[in-house]
Motif scaffolding. Structure first.
Motif, PDB file in Angstrom:
ATOM      1  N   LYS A 174       0.852  -1.184   0.000  1.00  0.00           N
ATOM      2  CA  LYS A 174       0.000   0.000   0.000  1.00  0.00           C
ATOM      3  C   LYS A 174       0.889   1.235   0.000  1.00  0.00           C
ATOM      4  CE  LYS A 174      -2.983  -1.140   3.399  1.00  0.00           C
ATOM      5  NZ  LYS A 174      -4.137  -0.939   4.258  1.00  0.00           N
ATOM      6  N   THR A 175       0.352   2.319  -0.568  1.00  0.00           N
ATOM      7  CA  THR A 175       1.144   3.548  -0.681  1.00  0.00           C
ATOM      8  C   THR A 175       0.601   4.607   0.245  1.00  0.00           C
ATOM      9  OG1 THR A 175       1.363   2.997  -2.996  1.00  0.00           O
ATOM     10  CG2 THR A 175       2.070   5.166  -2.353  1.00  0.00           C
ATOM     11  N   LEU A 176       1.500   5.316   0.896  1.00  0.00           N
ATOM     12  CA  LEU A 176       1.129   6.419   1.766  1.00  0.00           C
ATOM     13  C   LEU A 176       1.537   7.714   1.075  1.00  0.00           C
ATOM     14  CD1 LEU A 176       0.178   7.302   4.563  1.00  0.00           C
ATOM     15  CD2 LEU A 176       2.502   7.126   5.333  1.00  0.00           C
ATOM     16  N   ILE A 177       0.566   8.581   0.876  1.00  0.00           N
ATOM     17  CA  ILE A 177       0.854   9.841   0.182  1.00  0.00           C
ATOM     18  C   ILE A 177       0.679  10.977   1.174  1.00  0.00           C
ATOM     19  CG2 ILE A 177       0.178  11.304  -1.749  1.00  0.00           C
ATOM     20  CD1 ILE A 177      -0.899   8.867  -3.139  1.00  0.00           C
ATOM     21  N   LEU A 178       1.751  11.740   1.376  1.00  0.00           N
ATOM     22  CA  LEU A 178       1.621  12.885   2.264  1.00  0.00           C
ATOM     23  C   LEU A 178       2.517  14.027   1.773  1.00  0.00           C
ATOM     24  CD1 LEU A 178       4.369  11.774   3.537  1.00  0.00           C
ATOM     25  CD2 LEU A 178       3.050  11.269   5.517  1.00  0.00           C
ATOM     26  N   HIS A 179       2.341  15.174   2.410  1.00  0.00           N
ATOM     27  CA  HIS A 179       3.167  16.291   1.976  1.00  0.00           C
ATOM     28  C   HIS A 179       3.737  17.024   3.171  1.00  0.00           C
ATOM     29  CE1 HIS A 179      -0.019  19.311   2.717  1.00  0.00           C
ATOM     30  NE2 HIS A 179      -0.826  18.344   2.351  1.00  0.00           N
ATOM     31  N   GLY A 180       4.746  17.819   2.897  1.00  0.00           N
ATOM     32  CA  GLY A 180       5.505  18.492   3.942  1.00  0.00           C
ATOM     33  C   GLY A 180       4.988  19.878   4.222  1.00  0.00           C
ATOM     34  N   THR A 181       5.842  20.668   4.798  1.00  0.00           N
ATOM     35  CA  THR A 181       5.438  21.985   5.273  1.00  0.00           C
ATOM     36  C   THR A 181       4.848  22.860   4.182  1.00  0.00           C
ATOM     37  OG1 THR A 181       7.427  21.762   6.557  1.00  0.00           O
ATOM     38  CG2 THR A 181       6.202  23.785   6.818  1.00  0.00           C
ATOM     39  N   LYS A 182       5.488  22.869   3.028  1.00  0.00           N
ATOM     40  CA  LYS A 182       4.977  23.749   1.978  1.00  0.00           C
ATOM     41  C   LYS A 182       4.854  22.946   0.698  1.00  0.00           C
ATOM     42  CE  LYS A 182       7.460  27.370   0.592  1.00  0.00           C
ATOM     43  NZ  LYS A 182       7.836  28.670   0.092  1.00  0.00           N
ATOM     44  N   THR A 183       3.703  23.112   0.018  1.00  0.00           N
ATOM     45  CA  THR A 183       3.583  22.452  -1.283  1.00  0.00           C
ATOM     46  C   THR A 183       3.103  23.457  -2.298  1.00  0.00           C
ATOM     47  OG1 THR A 183       1.423  21.764  -0.545  1.00  0.00           O
ATOM     48  CG2 THR A 183       3.086  20.059  -0.674  1.00  0.00           C
ATOM     49  N   SER A 184       3.597  23.289  -3.521  1.00  0.00           N
ATOM     50  CA  SER A 184       3.134  24.164  -4.590  1.00  0.00           C
ATOM     51  C   SER A 184       1.906  23.524  -5.225  1.00  0.00           C
ATOM     52  CB  SER A 184       4.232  24.317  -5.625  1.00  0.00           C
ATOM     53  OG  SER A 184       4.584  23.049  -6.119  1.00  0.00           O
ATOM     54  N   ALA A 185       1.271  24.257  -6.117  1.00  0.00           N
ATOM     55  CA  ALA A 185       0.080  23.727  -6.779  1.00  0.00           C
ATOM     56  C   ALA A 185       0.412  22.471  -7.564  1.00  0.00           C
ATOM     57  CB  ALA A 185      -0.507  24.785  -7.711  1.00  0.00           C
ATOM     58  N   THR A 186       1.599  22.475  -8.225  1.00  0.00           N
ATOM     59  CA  THR A 186       1.986  21.300  -9.008  1.00  0.00           C
ATOM     60  C   THR A 186       2.088  20.075  -8.120  1.00  0.00           C
ATOM     61  OG1 THR A 186       3.791  22.823  -9.494  1.00  0.00           O
ATOM     62  CG2 THR A 186       3.365  21.103 -11.105  1.00  0.00           C
ATOM     63  N   VAL A 187       2.794  20.234  -7.005  1.00  0.00           N
ATOM     64  CA  VAL A 187       3.007  19.068  -6.135  1.00  0.00           C
ATOM     65  C   VAL A 187       1.691  18.543  -5.592  1.00  0.00           C
ATOM     66  CG1 VAL A 187       4.048  18.278  -3.988  1.00  0.00           C
ATOM     67  CG2 VAL A 187       5.346  19.693  -5.518  1.00  0.00           C
ATOM     68  N   SER A 188       0.827  19.449  -5.154  1.00  0.00           N
ATOM     69  CA  SER A 188      -0.432  18.953  -4.582  1.00  0.00           C
ATOM     70  C   SER A 188      -1.279  18.281  -5.642  1.00  0.00           C
ATOM     71  CB  SER A 188      -1.217  20.050  -3.878  1.00  0.00           C
ATOM     72  OG  SER A 188      -1.018  21.285  -4.474  1.00  0.00           O
ATOM     73  N   SER A 189      -1.248  18.768  -6.893  1.00  0.00           N
ATOM     74  CA  SER A 189      -2.044  18.067  -7.905  1.00  0.00           C
ATOM     75  C   SER A 189      -1.407  16.744  -8.287  1.00  0.00           C
ATOM     76  CB  SER A 189      -2.289  18.930  -9.139  1.00  0.00           C
ATOM     77  OG  SER A 189      -1.172  19.685  -9.460  1.00  0.00           O
ATOM     78  N   VAL A 190      -0.062  16.680  -8.277  1.00  0.00           N
ATOM     79  CA  VAL A 190       0.593  15.397  -8.565  1.00  0.00           C
ATOM     80  C   VAL A 190       0.185  14.370  -7.521  1.00  0.00           C
ATOM     81  CG1 VAL A 190       2.796  14.183  -8.597  1.00  0.00           C
ATOM     82  CG2 VAL A 190       2.577  16.316  -9.764  1.00  0.00           C
ATOM     83  N   LEU A 191       0.219  14.772  -6.250  1.00  0.00           N
ATOM     84  CA  LEU A 191      -0.122  13.851  -5.172  1.00  0.00           C
ATOM     85  C   LEU A 191      -1.570  13.393  -5.296  1.00  0.00           C
ATOM     86  CD1 LEU A 191       1.664  15.538  -2.155  1.00  0.00           C
ATOM     87  CD2 LEU A 191       2.388  13.538  -3.390  1.00  0.00           C
ATOM     88  N   MET A 192      -2.447  14.354  -5.631  1.00  0.00           N
ATOM     89  CA  MET A 192      -3.864  14.012  -5.750  1.00  0.00           C
ATOM     90  C   MET A 192      -4.090  13.009  -6.870  1.00  0.00           C
ATOM     91  SD  MET A 192      -6.494  14.745  -4.170  1.00  0.00           S
ATOM     92  CE  MET A 192      -8.087  14.021  -4.361  1.00  0.00           C
TER      93      MET A 192
END
Lengths: 318, 315
Positions: free
Chosen positions: B29-47
């Motif tokens: 299983k994969t765990l997807i999370l983000h750090g202190t600051k994310t840009s729009a690109t990163v958050s859409s990639v994660l989504m």
């Protein structure tokens, strides 16, 4: 799918994976779209190669469609957890191995001689139930005052406790070897009782708040200006709680203060007022107070009251 | 003092058994999370990554300030999450001036960090920007084809690791039987240069060809991005050897109701449920259902139909 330039692809059918190690890009891909197009074409070739092998497998028909049996994957990928470790043998297992004791399968239904019936071995209405023994014959070794039924129960309890201890020991040694069964967890329970010392009681939220409040009142300003921690509630109102009624009554409302005084007066001046005030008790209280003052107080600065002077209402009681 | 804790419900017991180390493991299983600051690109990639891996991924929405995968102390939170959610791959996205649009792909062994690879995202094109015929859209949870192109994947060490991590990430469950109609997606990874990989997600169109094997056509549907290799961490040799260990014993499968007898050979046991003679359903003998009647009716209709046809032809 062999062409002159590309040699055989590395295909892993189990993972539906294909790798082409020999593609070289034409020196400078002109634009992004060209690059993307080229990548997709290369990808198509690879997928085609996998599909070639896949569709040629013998397929079985099922409700959803043709089912194919995939071979196990050939790419080696790391496991996510360690391999299950072998469990160390329990103390009984070691003993049985040493003595050569074989495991024998027990039947669920056993013949009961006392009732000439077949009863189950464990559970409701079982064979050799401890509680069903009506008579226990006395042996020469028995003491006269001992209750044999209670003794049996006691023995059973001891056996059960011992078995629990053994089980715990076995699990501990299994945990040491890293082979604890998946559904069991060993956890540190409550602290052991140390002799006669009372266990330190855990304070709850409200109790902690009360204690903090008490400590705060010991400061010079009564804890009013102390810095509060985030989440700490403000202190409850200390001291006496007075409810002062409004002096000027609100328009249309009953004058509460007047009502209060009227109530008291009414009670005092009513027909049964002598029954309300227990005059005897009042006198006793007063006299006790006086005596206490006489005995306890040694304050020379305070003006002494003349105790021989009798008060007017002291006579009224008679 | 130790006490033995066992699950009080069957469901809890099953969950614990599912998470226990086994000979043949479940899909990662994969765990997807983000750090202190994310840009729009990163958050859409994660989504979008979460959507692609819907069945086997868990996405955390809060930011995690104390996770720093490449630092020695910064992995404790990750390991804790991995333990709680039973995830062995994680994708950690962040954004900073030094490392813009950063993605750390990592794997766990026994809920401790096994290896890490850090990539930067460039030229990201989201799912939504691709227009295609909705009928060929890949279904959720279908097993994908994974394709790698380029000699870099064989020669450059970081790319070799990236290939392994991407295979692990996209692979899904290892299955024995595969339904051929359910193949509708493919991930294409091309090593454009020794430090850059182009990744895209395509839907598969099967077209008729002369043989049993259909002709494959790929249509780009999903996110596409360029991955630029930044840092990486390989596993220790010892840990790697242990993780790659294969067990020689096959998982014991108990075959029930089959006995082997020396004289008679293989014996099987068949259980027949008790027949309640009073409750057996009797045949339906109502008038309209009888076979002769039905067949007679069908014949009649046919004649009428052909008669009307004749009429039409003559017209």
């Amino acid at each position: 799918m062999d062409t002159e330039m590309d040699q055989i692809y590395q295909i892993d059918v189990g993972n539906l994976l294909a790798f082409n190690p020999n593609h070289r890009f034409s020196s400078a891909p002109s634009s992004r779209e060209e690059l993307v197009k080229e990548c997709v074409t290369e990808g198509t070739k690879l997928v085609q190669a996998i599909a070639d092998t896949l569709f040629n497998f013998p397929s079985t028909e099922s409700v959803d469609g043709p089912l194919v049996q995939l071979p196990p994957p050939t790419t080696k990928l790391p496991r996510e957890k360690h391999l299950p470790r072998p469990k160390p043998p329990t103390k009984w297992e070691e003993f049985a191995l040493k003595k050569g004791i074989q495991k024998r399968k027990k039947d669920k239904i056993v013949y009961d001689e006392t009732t000439d019936k077949f009863k189950r071995r464990h559970g409701y209405d079982r064979v050799n139930d401890d509680n069903d023994i009506p008579i226990i014959e006395a042996k020469a070794s028995d003491e006269p005052g001992e209750d044999p039924f209670a003794k049996r129960l006691d023995d059973k309890k001891k056996r059960v406790d011992k078995q629990q201890q053994n089980r715990l020991q076995n699990l501990k040694s299994a945990a040491k070897a890293g082979a604890l069964p998946s559904h069991v967890q060993l956890a540190a329970s409550a602290l052991p009782i140390t002799g006669t010392k009372a266990q330190p009681k855990k304070l709850g939220k409200e109790e902690l708040g009360d204690v903090a409040g008490l400590a705060a009142t010991s400061t010079a300003s009564g804890g009013k200006f102390d810095k509060k921690l985030p989440g700490e509630k403000p202190p409850k109102k200390q001291g006496k709680h007075h409810k002062y009624l409004p002096v000027v009554p609100r328009y249309g409302w009953v004058d509460e203060e007047k009502e209060q005084t009227n109530k008291v007066l009414g009670k005092l001046l009513s027909k049964h007022s002598h029954e309300i005030l227990n005059v005897g008790k009042a006198i006793n209280m007063y006299n006790d107070k006086k005596e206490k003052k006489k005995s306890g107080r040694s304050d020379k600065l305070k003006p002494k009251k003349d105790i021989t002077k009798k008060k007017p209402y002291a006579n009224k009681a008679k | 003092m130790m006490e033995i804790r066992t699950p009080k419900t069957h469901k809890a017991k099953r969950v614990l058994e599912k998470r226990a180390p086994k000979l043949v493991e479940n899909g990662k299983k994969t765990l997807i999370l983000h750090g202190t600051k994310t840009s729009a690109t990163v958050s859409s990639v994660l989504m979008e990554l979460y959507r692609l891996k819907k069945g086997g991924a868990i996405k955390y929405s809060r930011r995690n300030e104390n996770i720093r995968p490449f630092e020695s102390g910064g992995e404790t939170s990750l390991e804790f999450f991995s333990l709680k959610t039973d995830c062995s791959i994680f994708v950690y996205g962040s954004h900073s001036k030094k490392r813009p649009d950063n993605l750390v792909l990592g794997r766990m062994y026994d809920h401790h960090v096994y290896d890490l690879i850090e990539v930067g995202i460039e030229n990201f094109k989201s799912l939504l920007s691709f227009s295609y015929d909705k009928k060929i859209a890949p279904h959720e949870g279908s097993k994908p084809f994974i394709c790698f192109t380029g000699e870099g994947f064989e020669t450059v060490q970081e790319l070799k690791q990236l290939k392994e991590v991407l295979t692990d990430l996209f692979r899904g469950e290892v299955v024995e039987n595969l339904n051929l109609t359910g193949l509708d997606r493919a991930y294409i990874c091309t090593a454009v240069s020794p430090t850059k990989v182009f990744l895209t997600h395509c839907a598969i169109k099967l077209k008729k060809s002369g043989t049993i094997v259909p002709r494959i056509e790929l249509v780009e549907v999903g996110p596409s991005m360029d991955l630029v290799i930044r840092r990486n961490r390989l596993p220790n040799e010892g840990l790697r050897k242990e993780a790659m260990k294969l067990s020689k014993d096959k998982p014991k499968k108990k075959v029930k109701n089959v006995d082997q007898d020396d004289v008679l050979g293989k014996l099987g046991r068949v259980y027949i449920p008790e027949q309640e003679v009073g409750k057996i359903p009797l045949p339906d003998k109502s008038k309209g259902v009888k076979r002769e009647r039905r067949e007679g009716k069908v014949k009649k209709n046919k004649e009428e139909g052909s008669a009307s046809k004749k009429l039409k032809e003559s017209e």
